[in-house]
Write an enzyme that holds these catalytic residues in place. Sequence first.
Site, mmCIF file in Angstrom:
data_model
loop_
_atom_site.group_PDB
_atom_site.id
_atom_site.type_symbol
_atom_site.label_atom_id
_atom_site.label_comp_id
_atom_site.label_asym_id
_atom_site.label_seq_id
_atom_site.Cartn_x
_atom_site.Cartn_y
_atom_site.Cartn_z
ATOM 1 N N LEU A 86 0.780 -1.238 0.000
ATOM 2 C CA LEU A 86 0.000 0.000 0.000
ATOM 3 C C LEU A 86 0.815 1.293 0.000
ATOM 4 O O LEU A 86 0.299 2.354 -0.342
ATOM 5 C CB LEU A 86 -0.955 0.014 1.205
ATOM 6 C CG LEU A 86 -2.028 -1.090 1.209
ATOM 7 C CD1 LEU A 86 -2.877 -0.990 2.461
ATOM 8 C CD2 LEU A 86 -2.892 -0.995 -0.042
ATOM 9 N N HIS A 105 -2.593 -4.094 -10.083
ATOM 10 C CA HIS A 105 -3.654 -3.164 -9.685
ATOM 11 C C HIS A 105 -5.003 -3.796 -10.042
ATOM 12 O O HIS A 105 -5.176 -4.285 -11.168
ATOM 13 C CB HIS A 105 -3.477 -1.819 -10.409
ATOM 14 C CG HIS A 105 -4.480 -0.803 -9.970
ATOM 15 N ND1 HIS A 105 -4.370 -0.130 -8.760
ATOM 16 C CD2 HIS A 105 -5.617 -0.362 -10.547
ATOM 17 C CE1 HIS A 105 -5.403 0.676 -8.636
ATOM 18 N NE2 HIS A 105 -6.184 0.566 -9.698
ATOM 19 N N ASP A 146 0.547 4.094 -9.719
ATOM 20 C CA ASP A 146 -0.232 3.500 -10.820
ATOM 21 C C ASP A 146 -0.047 4.148 -12.201
ATOM 22 O O ASP A 146 -0.936 4.071 -13.052
ATOM 23 C CB ASP A 146 -1.745 3.519 -10.474
ATOM 24 C CG ASP A 146 -2.037 2.769 -9.192
ATOM 25 O OD1 ASP A 146 -1.344 1.760 -8.929
ATOM 26 O OD2 ASP A 146 -2.954 3.168 -8.463
HETATM 27 C C1 GRF Z 1 -5.147 -7.135 -4.606
HETATM 28 O O1 GRF Z 1 -6.432 -6.852 -5.060
HETATM 29 C C2 GRF Z 1 -4.143 -6.255 -5.302
HETATM 30 O O2 GRF Z 1 -4.405 -6.053 -6.640
HETATM 31 C C3 GRF Z 1 -4.356 -4.996 -4.538
HETATM 32 O O3 GRF Z 1 -4.449 -5.411 -3.189
HETATM 33 C C4 GRF Z 1 -4.994 -6.715 -3.163
HETATM 34 C C5 GRF Z 1 -4.042 -7.584 -2.431
HETATM 35 O O4 GRF Z 1 -4.535 -8.853 -2.211
HETATM 36 N N1 GRF Z 1 -3.450 -3.965 -4.880
HETATM 37 P P1 GRF Z 1 -3.623 -10.012 -1.639
HETATM 38 O O5 GRF Z 1 -2.898 -9.462 -0.385
HETATM 39 O O6 GRF Z 1 -2.642 -10.398 -2.692
HETATM 40 O O7 GRF Z 1 -4.577 -11.100 -1.286
#
Ligand code: GRF
Length: 202
Positions: A86, A105, A146
């Site tokens: 994040l 993304h 992004d």
């Molecule tokens: C996914 O939807 C990814 O694209 C987004 O955050 C989510 C992470 O999911 N940026 P995970 O931790 O891989 O289950």
Amino acid sequence: MLAVSVFVSGRGSNLKALLESPELKNLIKITAVVGDKINCAAFDLARKFSIPVYSVGNKEGFVSFNELDKIFNELKIELIVLAGFLKLIPGDFVRSFRNRIINIHPALLPSFGGSGMYGMNVHRAVFESSAQVSGATVHFVDETYDTGKIIAQRCVDISELKSPEEIAEQVLKIEHQILPFVVEKIALGKIFVDNKRVRVES
Ligand code: GRF
């Protein structure tokens, strides 16, 4: 074997998809998992696979991005995969690993991206826009959220879906396919940037 680090912030289902991909088994080795928290579900998963974990940030007990840069040079990390991470990657770190950091993304960039557009915020915005398709994008990481060049995208018809949660569920399935696909192409040396566009060789 391509030495890979995966950056996470929570659940780690994309990390799992990479770890369990039969195509990647003999192509990559995930040698470091990095998160912005002291612990998260994705760290537990990494530990199950005996992968070292690092918490990155300015808090006590965390490593800084400068330190991580040094660690990655020692580990000879060749590819960094942001999978649900994040925090914004600092410019110096991006420049140190230029074109060697990719991000997944959960929407079709360049729409529905940017600061604050993560997790359910993305799917809610997509739902409320009344867009009829959504999908997943894998792109190179540059200095802002992004905006790096797009490597691959896959879409899903959401015209019949009734909530942001349903969109999230369908998009996640696609993420788990597209991310291992792109990592495989990188490991095989089949991704090029020429004439301002990314070309993926079949
Ligand atoms: C996914 O939807 C990814 O694209 C987004 O955050 C989510 C992470 O999911 N940026 P995970 O931790 O891989 O289950």
